[in-house]
Motif scaffolding. Structure first.
Motif, PDB file in Angstrom:
ATOM      1  N   GLY A  93      35.236  33.506 -30.524  1.00 27.33           N
ATOM      2  CA  GLY A  93      35.971  33.797 -31.858  1.00 27.33           C
ATOM      3  C   GLY A  93      35.844  32.375 -32.554  1.00 27.33           C
ATOM      4  N   ALA A  94      36.024  31.423 -31.817  1.00 29.06           N
ATOM      5  CA  ALA A  94      35.816  29.929 -32.670  1.00 29.06           C
ATOM      6  C   ALA A  94      34.437  29.782 -32.897  1.00 29.06           C
ATOM      7  CB  ALA A  94      36.437  28.801 -31.782  1.00 29.06           C
ATOM      8  N   GLU A 120      38.699  34.813 -19.035  1.00 31.38           N
ATOM      9  CA  GLU A 120      38.326  35.616 -19.762  1.00 31.38           C
ATOM     10  C   GLU A 120      38.967  35.648 -21.377  1.00 31.38           C
ATOM     11  OE1 GLU A 120      38.629  40.080 -18.737  1.00 31.38           O
ATOM     12  OE2 GLU A 120      38.428  40.432 -20.724  1.00 31.38           O
ATOM     13  N   ALA A 121      40.252  35.355 -21.245  1.00 33.52           N
ATOM     14  CA  ALA A 121      40.920  34.947 -22.533  1.00 33.52           C
ATOM     15  C   ALA A 121      40.331  33.815 -23.224  1.00 33.52           C
ATOM     16  CB  ALA A 121      42.390  34.987 -22.405  1.00 33.52           C
ATOM     17  N   TYR A 164      43.997  34.848  -8.033  1.00 35.97           N
ATOM     18  CA  TYR A 164      42.697  34.576  -8.546  1.00 35.97           C
ATOM     19  C   TYR A 164      42.415  35.676  -9.415  1.00 35.97           C
ATOM     20  CZ  TYR A 164      37.339  34.697  -8.174  1.00 35.97           C
ATOM     21  OH  TYR A 164      36.251  34.622  -8.261  1.00 35.97           O
ATOM     22  N   SER A 165      42.941  36.871  -9.518  1.00 33.73           N
ATOM     23  CA  SER A 165      42.633  37.753 -10.813  1.00 33.73           C
ATOM     24  C   SER A 165      43.443  37.235 -12.006  1.00 33.73           C
ATOM     25  CB  SER A 165      43.291  39.129 -10.226  1.00 33.73           C
ATOM     26  OG  SER A 165      44.362  39.574 -10.969  1.00 33.73           O
ATOM     27  N   ALA A 166      44.583  36.735 -11.737  1.00 30.97           N
ATOM     28  CA  ALA A 166      45.386  36.128 -12.880  1.00 30.97           C
ATOM     29  C   ALA A 166      44.100  34.863 -13.618  1.00 30.97           C
ATOM     30  CB  ALA A 166      46.555  35.519 -12.774  1.00 30.97           C
ATOM     31  N   GLN A 167      43.718  34.046 -12.679  1.00 32.58           N
ATOM     32  CA  GLN A 167      42.907  33.150 -13.314  1.00 32.58           C
ATOM     33  C   GLN A 167      41.709  33.653 -13.900  1.00 32.58           C
ATOM     34  OE1 GLN A 167      41.496  30.758  -9.833  1.00 32.58           O
ATOM     35  NE2 GLN A 167      43.291  29.552  -9.641  1.00 32.58           N
ATOM     36  N   LEU A 168      41.091  34.665 -13.331  1.00 36.43           N
ATOM     37  CA  LEU A 168      40.111  35.282 -14.093  1.00 36.43           C
ATOM     38  C   LEU A 168      40.461  35.950 -15.497  1.00 36.43           C
ATOM     39  CD1 LEU A 168      38.261  37.732 -11.452  1.00 36.43           C
ATOM     40  CD2 LEU A 168      37.189  35.574 -12.876  1.00 36.43           C
TER      41      LEU A 168
END
Ligand SMILES: Nc1ncnc2c1ncn2[C@@H]1O[C@H](COP(=O)(O)OP(=O)(O)OP(=O)(O)O)[C@@H](O)[C@H]1O
Ligand SMILES: [Mg+2]
Length: 292
Positions: free
Chosen positions: A45-46, A37-38, A29-33
């Motif tokens: 930025g776009a 976020e990235a 879950y934290s990797a997904q978050l």
């Protein structure tokens, strides 16, 4: 699960497996978050970039509109002033003729300006309909030279041709390419300031592409202005004498892009020198223009 285990006397293997599985879920879950976020950072930025581009376009649009209104206002002011004088009556006939001619010339200038702006807008939007066919390069240059004679017709101009290399047929839009030739030749007739003006037209063919150079023996375009010549409303020399709007080369550039080719200024050739490059055989698929 972990909270339920705290304070218990015995912890079974199953309990430990459950904790391990829960930790794996939390990690996932934290990797997904982190990934989300990235992604959000990338999107932000776009968006920032798109916003900056829009602001830039809006500034350019405002500058373009103010240039257009300036260009339109000048001839409109003449038409308005001279027609008002005419309505006052009591003028000697030669003045009536002279003012009438001014009004006529300014109205023609306005019409040409509007036609050029419309043409440029169609070309820039890639909405132009090309009419492709085989056309003689020599024939197109002949036509352009004849039409361009209307520009400063009083001026005798030596034209040096390359008839042997011109004897080829291009698959292109003949009217559009001729339009480019006419502007380059008329420009030479208007702006070449040599005492005995000359224009050399040189043709070369290589690897399925043809280059056509137009080189006059005038002063040419100063180095610091060379990057501007293909911009809209660029008038760099003696604009009053010539009376052009400065749209000709911008239109040429758009036409050449649509024809799958290019136009460039060649520095260091003595006079003004322009090089056109076109494909020998332009092939388009249905619904396609030569852009890109
Ligand atoms: N052969 C040339 N020699 C010197 N200057 C040139 C030559 N061709 C173009 N220029 C310069 O480049 C400018 C832009 O040319 P362009 O054809 O775009 O506009 P124009 O001829 O002034 O107006 P238009 O073509 O809209 O009637 C000209 O105003 C002139 O200053
Ligand atoms: Mg011109």
């Amino acid at each position: 699960m972990l909270s339920q285990l705290v304070g218990r006397a015995t912890v079974t293997v199953d309990d430990l497996m459950a904790v391990a599985s829960e930790s794996a879920h939390i990690l996932e879950y934290s990797a997904q978050l982190e990934a989300r976020e990235a992604e959000l950072t990338r999107t932000a930025g776009a968006l920032r970039e798109a916003n900056a581009k829009l602001m830039q376009l809006s500034i350019q649009k405002d500058a373009f509109l103010s240039q257009i209104s300036h260009e339109l206002r000048t001839p409109m002011a003449s038409v308005s002033a001279f027609s008002e004088i005419l309505t006052e009556g009591d003028l000697p006939p030669e003045k009536v003729t002279r003012f009438g001619r001014i009004i006529h010339d300014e109205a023609k200038r306005l019409t040409r300006l509007l036609d050029d702006l419309l043409d440029l807008s169609v070309l820039e939007n890639g909405a132009v309909q090309l009419n492709l066919g085989l056309a003689s390069l020599q024939g197109m240059l002949d036509t352009a030279l004849t039409v361009a004679q209307q520009t400063r017709p009083e001026r005798s101009f030596l034209i040096l041709r390359d008839l042997a290399n011109e004897a080829i047929h291009l698959r292109t839009d003949a009217d559009r390419l001729t339009q480019v030739f006419i502007n380059l030749i008329s420009n030479a007739r208007k702006y070449c300031d040599a005492a005995t003006p000359e224009l050399r037209i040189a043709v070369r063919q290589r690897a399925g592409r043809v280059t056509i150079d137009f080189i006059d023996n005038g002063k040419g375009i100063p180095k610091e202005s060379q990057s501007l010549i293909f911009e809209k409303f660029a008038r760099l020399t003696d604009a009053n004498r010539a009376g052009g709007a400065g749209l000709g080369l911008a239109i040429c550039r758009e036409i050449m892009t649509n024809l799958g080719g290019s136009v460039a200024y060649l520095p260091g050739k003595g006079g003004a020198a322009f090089r056109l490059t076109v494909p020998l055989r332009l092939e388009l698929r249905a619904g396609e223009t030569g852009r890109g």
